[in-house]
Scaffold this motif. Structure first.
Motif, PDB file in Angstrom:
ATOM      1  N   GLY A   1       0.477  -1.343   0.448  1.00 57.47           N
ATOM      2  CA  GLY A   1       0.218   0.181   0.229  1.00 57.47           C
ATOM      3  C   GLY A   1       0.984   1.369   0.192  1.00 57.47           C
ATOM      4  N   ILE A   2       0.575   1.819   0.963  1.00 53.32           N
ATOM      5  CA  ILE A   2       0.805   3.613   0.977  1.00 53.32           C
ATOM      6  C   ILE A   2       2.932   3.426   1.173  1.00 53.32           C
ATOM      7  CG2 ILE A   2       0.763   5.542   1.680  1.00 53.32           C
ATOM      8  CD1 ILE A   2      -2.444   5.360   2.691  1.00 53.32           C
ATOM      9  N   VAL A   3       2.727   3.041   2.507  1.00 57.35           N
ATOM     10  CA  VAL A   3       3.913   2.518   3.247  1.00 57.35           C
ATOM     11  C   VAL A   3       4.278   1.047   2.918  1.00 57.35           C
ATOM     12  CG1 VAL A   3       5.852   2.790   5.328  1.00 57.35           C
ATOM     13  CG2 VAL A   3       3.687   4.460   4.363  1.00 57.35           C
ATOM     14  N   ARG A   4       5.345   0.749   2.775  1.00 58.39           N
ATOM     15  CA  ARG A   4       6.236  -1.124   1.927  1.00 58.39           C
ATOM     16  C   ARG A   4       7.076  -0.447   2.692  1.00 58.39           C
ATOM     17  NH1 ARG A   4       4.712   0.096  -4.197  1.00 58.39           N
ATOM     18  NH2 ARG A   4       2.822   0.336  -3.686  1.00 58.39           N
ATOM     19  N   ASN A   5       7.728  -2.521   3.020  1.00 59.81           N
ATOM     20  CA  ASN A   5       8.824  -2.929   3.492  1.00 59.81           C
ATOM     21  C   ASN A   5       9.131  -4.302   2.753  1.00 59.81           C
ATOM     22  OD1 ASN A   5       8.034  -4.916   5.194  1.00 59.81           O
ATOM     23  ND2 ASN A   5       7.311  -3.047   6.754  1.00 59.81           N
TER      24      ASN A   5
ATOM     25  N   ILE B   1       2.527  -9.372  -9.303  1.00 60.60           N
ATOM     26  CA  ILE B   1       3.842  -8.471 -10.603  1.00 60.60           C
ATOM     27  C   ILE B   1       3.893  -7.320  -9.436  1.00 60.60           C
ATOM     28  CG2 ILE B   1       3.716  -7.155 -12.514  1.00 60.60           C
ATOM     29  CD1 ILE B   1       2.062  -8.828 -14.196  1.00 60.60           C
ATOM     30  N   ILE B   2       3.060  -6.426  -9.374  1.00 60.54           N
ATOM     31  CA  ILE B   2       2.796  -5.278  -8.759  1.00 60.54           C
ATOM     32  C   ILE B   2       3.695  -5.132  -7.154  1.00 60.54           C
ATOM     33  CG2 ILE B   2       1.774  -3.376  -7.218  1.00 60.54           C
ATOM     34  CD1 ILE B   2      -0.678  -3.523  -8.958  1.00 60.54           C
ATOM     35  N   ALA B   3       3.389  -6.362  -6.439  1.00 64.54           N
ATOM     36  CA  ALA B   3       4.904  -6.894  -5.352  1.00 64.54           C
ATOM     37  C   ALA B   3       5.972  -6.264  -5.243  1.00 64.54           C
ATOM     38  CB  ALA B   3       3.694  -7.432  -4.505  1.00 64.54           C
ATOM     39  N   THR B   4       6.446  -8.228  -6.798  1.00 60.06           N
ATOM     40  CA  THR B   4       7.508  -8.563  -7.636  1.00 60.06           C
ATOM     41  C   THR B   4       7.997  -7.334  -7.464  1.00 60.06           C
ATOM     42  OG1 THR B   4       6.567 -10.611  -7.648  1.00 60.06           O
ATOM     43  CG2 THR B   4       8.397  -9.386  -8.486  1.00 60.06           C
ATOM     44  N   SER B   5       7.028  -6.504  -8.184  1.00 63.04           N
ATOM     45  CA  SER B   5       8.020  -5.218  -8.220  1.00 63.04           C
ATOM     46  C   SER B   5       8.776  -3.799  -7.770  1.00 63.04           C
ATOM     47  CB  SER B   5       7.727  -4.450  -9.978  1.00 63.04           C
ATOM     48  OG  SER B   5       7.191  -5.203 -10.925  1.00 63.04           O
ATOM     49  N   ALA B   6       7.718  -3.827  -6.488  1.00 66.60           N
ATOM     50  CA  ALA B   6       8.067  -3.112  -5.440  1.00 66.60           C
ATOM     51  C   ALA B   6       8.638  -3.713  -4.813  1.00 66.60           C
ATOM     52  CB  ALA B   6       6.365  -2.509  -4.542  1.00 66.60           C
ATOM     53  N   LEU B   7       9.047  -4.523  -5.070  1.00 69.42           N
ATOM     54  CA  LEU B   7      10.507  -5.152  -4.104  1.00 69.42           C
ATOM     55  C   LEU B   7      11.764  -4.859  -4.972  1.00 69.42           C
ATOM     56  CD1 LEU B   7      11.394  -6.777  -1.353  1.00 69.42           C
ATOM     57  CD2 LEU B   7      11.226  -9.109  -2.791  1.00 69.42           C
ATOM     58  N   LYS B   8      11.348  -4.910  -6.124  1.00 68.39           N
ATOM     59  CA  LYS B   8      12.856  -5.115  -7.004  1.00 68.39           C
ATOM     60  C   LYS B   8      13.192  -3.558  -6.595  1.00 68.39           C
ATOM     61  CE  LYS B   8      12.606  -8.659 -10.108  1.00 68.39           C
ATOM     62  NZ  LYS B   8      12.185  -9.419 -11.083  1.00 68.39           N
ATOM     63  N   ARG B   9      12.605  -2.247  -6.621  1.00 76.06           N
ATOM     64  CA  ARG B   9      12.291  -1.239  -6.560  1.00 76.06           C
ATOM     65  C   ARG B   9      13.050   0.302  -5.271  1.00 76.06           C
ATOM     66  NH1 ARG B   9      12.913   3.495  -9.742  1.00 76.06           N
ATOM     67  NH2 ARG B   9      11.702   2.643 -11.265  1.00 76.06           N
ATOM     68  N   THR B  10      14.310  -0.610  -4.910  1.00 72.81           N
ATOM     69  CA  THR B  10      14.957  -0.639  -3.718  1.00 72.81           C
ATOM     70  C   THR B  10      15.241   0.974  -3.164  1.00 72.81           C
ATOM     71  OG1 THR B  10      17.448  -1.029  -4.653  1.00 72.81           O
ATOM     72  CG2 THR B  10      16.302  -2.793  -3.346  1.00 72.81           C
TER      73      THR B  10
ATOM     74  N   SER C   1      12.899   4.987  -2.303  1.00 71.41           N
ATOM     75  CA  SER C   1      10.882   5.971  -2.407  1.00 71.41           C
ATOM     76  C   SER C   1      11.098   6.864  -3.209  1.00 71.41           C
ATOM     77  CB  SER C   1      11.766   6.075  -1.493  1.00 71.41           C
ATOM     78  OG  SER C   1      11.267   5.090  -0.175  1.00 71.41           O
ATOM     79  N   ARG C   2      10.400   6.815  -4.267  1.00 70.45           N
ATOM     80  CA  ARG C   2      10.127   7.745  -5.454  1.00 70.45           C
ATOM     81  C   ARG C   2       8.417   7.478  -5.901  1.00 70.45           C
ATOM     82  NH1 ARG C   2      13.573   9.790  -9.611  1.00 70.45           N
ATOM     83  NH2 ARG C   2      15.602   8.765  -8.664  1.00 70.45           N
ATOM     84  N   GLY C   3       8.407   9.101  -5.581  1.00 70.27           N
ATOM     85  CA  GLY C   3       6.217   9.155  -6.519  1.00 70.27           C
ATOM     86  C   GLY C   3       5.595   8.361  -4.822  1.00 70.27           C
ATOM     87  N   GLY C   4       5.066   7.694  -5.713  1.00 70.95           N
ATOM     88  CA  GLY C   4       4.007   7.100  -5.225  1.00 70.95           C
ATOM     89  C   GLY C   4       4.375   5.468  -4.950  1.00 70.95           C
ATOM     90  N   HIS C   5       6.110   5.606  -5.235  1.00 70.37           N
ATOM     91  CA  HIS C   5       6.468   4.033  -4.057  1.00 70.37           C
ATOM     92  C   HIS C   5       7.125   4.403  -3.139  1.00 70.37           C
ATOM     93  CE1 HIS C   5       8.283   0.110  -4.047  1.00 70.37           C
ATOM     94  NE2 HIS C   5       9.715   0.762  -4.563  1.00 70.37           N
ATOM     95  N   PHE C   6       7.383   3.901  -1.980  1.00 70.34           N
ATOM     96  CA  PHE C   6       7.534   4.740  -0.837  1.00 70.34           C
ATOM     97  C   PHE C   6       8.219   2.764   0.248  1.00 70.34           C
ATOM     98  CE2 PHE C   6       8.063   5.351   3.821  1.00 70.34           C
ATOM     99  CZ  PHE C   6       8.841   7.255   3.030  1.00 70.34           C
ATOM    100  N   ARG C   7       9.025   2.797   0.468  1.00 70.60           N
ATOM    101  CA  ARG C   7       9.582   1.955   1.217  1.00 70.60           C
ATOM    102  C   ARG C   7      10.413   2.847   2.445  1.00 70.60           C
ATOM    103  NH1 ARG C   7      11.427  -2.946  -1.731  1.00 70.60           N
ATOM    104  NH2 ARG C   7      13.221  -3.131   0.627  1.00 70.60           N
ATOM    105  N   GLU C   8       9.697   1.797   3.576  1.00 73.63           N
ATOM    106  CA  GLU C   8      10.155   1.854   4.869  1.00 73.63           C
ATOM    107  C   GLU C   8      11.731   2.212   4.865  1.00 73.63           C
ATOM    108  OE1 GLU C   8       7.265   1.788   7.893  1.00 73.63           O
ATOM    109  OE2 GLU C   8       7.902  -0.204   7.213  1.00 73.63           O
ATOM    110  N   GLU C   9      12.330   1.113   4.357  1.00 76.11           N
ATOM    111  CA  GLU C   9      14.306   1.234   4.307  1.00 76.11           C
ATOM    112  C   GLU C   9      14.863   2.903   3.456  1.00 76.11           C
ATOM    113  OE1 GLU C   9      13.039  -3.028   2.833  1.00 76.11           O
ATOM    114  OE2 GLU C   9      12.555  -0.570   2.725  1.00 76.11           O
ATOM    115  N   PHE C  10      14.012   3.109   2.767  1.00 77.47           N
ATOM    116  CA  PHE C  10      15.235   4.062   2.056  1.00 77.47           C
ATOM    117  C   PHE C  10      14.195   5.193   1.453  1.00 77.47           C
ATOM    118  CE2 PHE C  10      15.347  -0.106   0.102  1.00 77.47           C
ATOM    119  CZ  PHE C  10      16.736  -0.671   0.268  1.00 77.47           C
TER     120      PHE C  10
END
Length: 518
Positions: free
Chosen positions: A426-430, A472-481, A483-492
């Motif tokens: 969702g909005i914030v991922r890890n 596909i979305i979850a896999t793509s989100a995991l590969k993008r290490t 945070s940019r725009g609509g994709h936000f990773r707590e680790e980055f």
């Protein structure tokens, strides 16, 4: 096996725009899995962004689009979008499309988040999408065959080329349509999430079909979450347009505290990803979120659709506070296309939200979606019209349809999929939550590999597509290490959190230098 010059799958503004232009010279069929008025386009409240104001320019719209997109946009397609937008808007007006005007008969231009000036065209206050769709349906009603209640199952690929589509009728029968020009216009994937502004039919079907056909997909991790969906007891009940904040409304908590104060220079009109994350953090702290509309004059006449939405759901706007919650709104990624809407599979085009033209980057600028549908709907139509008629002759080899079977397969419910996506993708991922979602989807994905989708019911087919696209979305989100725009990773977190203000200033100066040199 019906043949047509062009088959368009979907009935949103991109599909209707392309169909209108194509139907002047080609035989066009539109296929939609529900009714022709079931689309995200018809739900769009905000408007259409176009630099037609006296104090505006395509350069300014270009800069705003790139800033919102976090430097992930394709600059060539962005330039096409903002340059061609005013031309097509003026053509629509010339052909009878009625946008809102002031007492002096001048177009009313609104302002929305991350726009540097007022450039948003509205129709019916907050019913722009509906007005556009109904206008285009009227234009094509005697020229285009619209087939309702048929669900596209899979694209038909022969010798590396897309030559048709297999569909499932309302009665459960299979039907095949053939053409050398197939246009995907099926919308995004908002219905994969518990909270969404999207029509319930938007289950990622076009993305799943393109993936199974071998088309290239890109940027699926970039999901835009709109900050303000109407919240009724923890359930999203529809969109509360960003135009409301453009007219002065502010986001507050239950104590009246202004949530966006100190979060971003643009406050409540900051880019959507920033506002959504700010609200998400407040919710984690236990706060309730409201849109304070007390400073908006004549709210119910200015925003009649939203006022009626509130009334229908028992929300009293006389209090001046509308309860809101962030939810899935728009997919920036999709089926990768070139600047003319061509995908990696010959004969297959993609337009609208299902396509990734690169114009939105990592975060779509408000009111650029209807604009994209109109601009690239025209561009795709122009490209198809250049194809010689002899290139459209369809001569498929022996084609056998798998007969419909009522099979039993253990699949999750749509509600279970939406919960997995909202909580983990969702909005914030890890990393841990993404890995959990991927593993969950793969359990069912492996089962689906054993079946032929043409033997499924419509419900089973939609769930299968949701599983595929969710994975596909979850896999793509995991590969993008990052945070940019609509994709936000707590680790980055740095890109759009700690360093946003500094990077925004740097990007602004750089773009101003580029535009000055141009």
């Amino acid at each position: 096996m019906p043949n047509s010059n062009v088959i368009i799958i979907g009935s949103g503004i991109a599909a209707l725009t392309a169909a209108y232009q194509l139907s002047m010279r080609k035989n066009v069929i539109i296929i939609t899995k529900s009714k022709k008025t079931n689309s995200n386009s018809i739900l769009a409240q905000g408007g259409v962004a176009a630099s037609i104001g006296m104090d505006d320019s395509w350069h300014s719209h270009y800069r705003d689009t790139l800033l919102a997109g976090c430097d992930h946009n394709r600059v060539d397609t962005v330039e096409v979008l903002v340059k061609m937008g005013p031309k097509y808007m003026l053509e629509l007006i010339k052909e009878g499309m009625q946008f809102d005007k002031d007492a002096n008969n001048q177009l009313l231009l609104g302002k929305e988040g991350a726009h540097s000036t007022r450039r948003i065209l509205h129709a019916g206050g907050d019913a722009t999408g509906r007005a556009l769709v109904l206008h285009m349906l009227e234009k094509i009603k005697k020229r285009v065959d619209i087939i309702e209640d048929q669900t596209a199952v899979d694209l038909i690929i022969e010798n590396g080329q897309c030559i048709g589509v297999e569909t499932l009728t309302r009665d459960g029968n299979l039907q095949s349509y053939f053409s050398n020009c197939i246009v995907l216009a099926t919308g995004g994937c908002g219905a994969l999430y518990s909270f969404t502004s999207n029509d319930e039919t938007i289950t990622g079907d076009g993305l799943a079909m393109a993936y199974r056909a071998g088309a290239e997909l890109t940027d699926l991790e970039f999901i835009q979450f709109h900050p303000t969906l109407l919240n009724k007891n923890g359930t999203s009940c529809g969109l509360v347009s960003e135009a409301v904040r453009g007219e002065g409304a502010i986001l507050v908590d239950e104590n009246g505290r202004q949530i966006m104060k100190g979060k971003h220079p643009l406050l409540d009109l900051a880019p959507r990803d920033i506002v959504s994350r700010a609200l998400f953090k407040e919710m984690l702290k236990g706060h309730k979120i409201y849109l304070d509309i007390r400073m908006v004059k004549d709210f119910d006449t200015h925003f009649p659709t939203i006022a009626q939405l509130c009334k229908t759901n028992g929300i009293d706007i006389e209090t001046g506070l509308i309860p809101v919650i962030p939810g899935a709104h728009f997919l920036m990624g999709g089926v990768k296309t070139d600047a003319k809407g061509r995908t990696s599979i010959p004969g297959l085009y993609a337009i609208g939200e299902v396509a990734c033209t690169g114009v939105h980057g990592a975060n779509r600028l408000a009111s650029n979606s209807l604009l994209e549908g109109v601009v690239f709907g025209n561009i795709v139509a122009d490209d198809i019209l250049k194809i010689q008629s002899n290139q459209l002759d369809i001569r498929p080899s022996a084609f056998k349809i798998t007969q419909q079977q009522n099979i039993s397969i253990k699949l999750p419910t749509k509600e279970q999929i939406r919960k997995i996506m909202m909580e983990n993708v969702g909005i914030v991922r890890n990393k841990d939550r993404l890995l959990f979602a991927i593993a969950w989807f793969e359990i069912y994905k492996q089962k689906l590999d054993e079946y032929v989708l043409s033997s499924f019911t419509k419900e089973q087919l939609e769930i299968s597509n949701m599983i595929m696209v969710g994975w596909i979305i979850a896999t793509s989100a995991l590969k993008r290490t990052e945070s940019r725009g609509g994709h936000f990773r707590e680790e980055f977190p740095d890109e759009n959190n700690q360093c946003w203000h500094k990077k925004e200033l740097i990007r602004t100066r750089h773009l101003e230098e580029v535009l000055y040199q141009a």
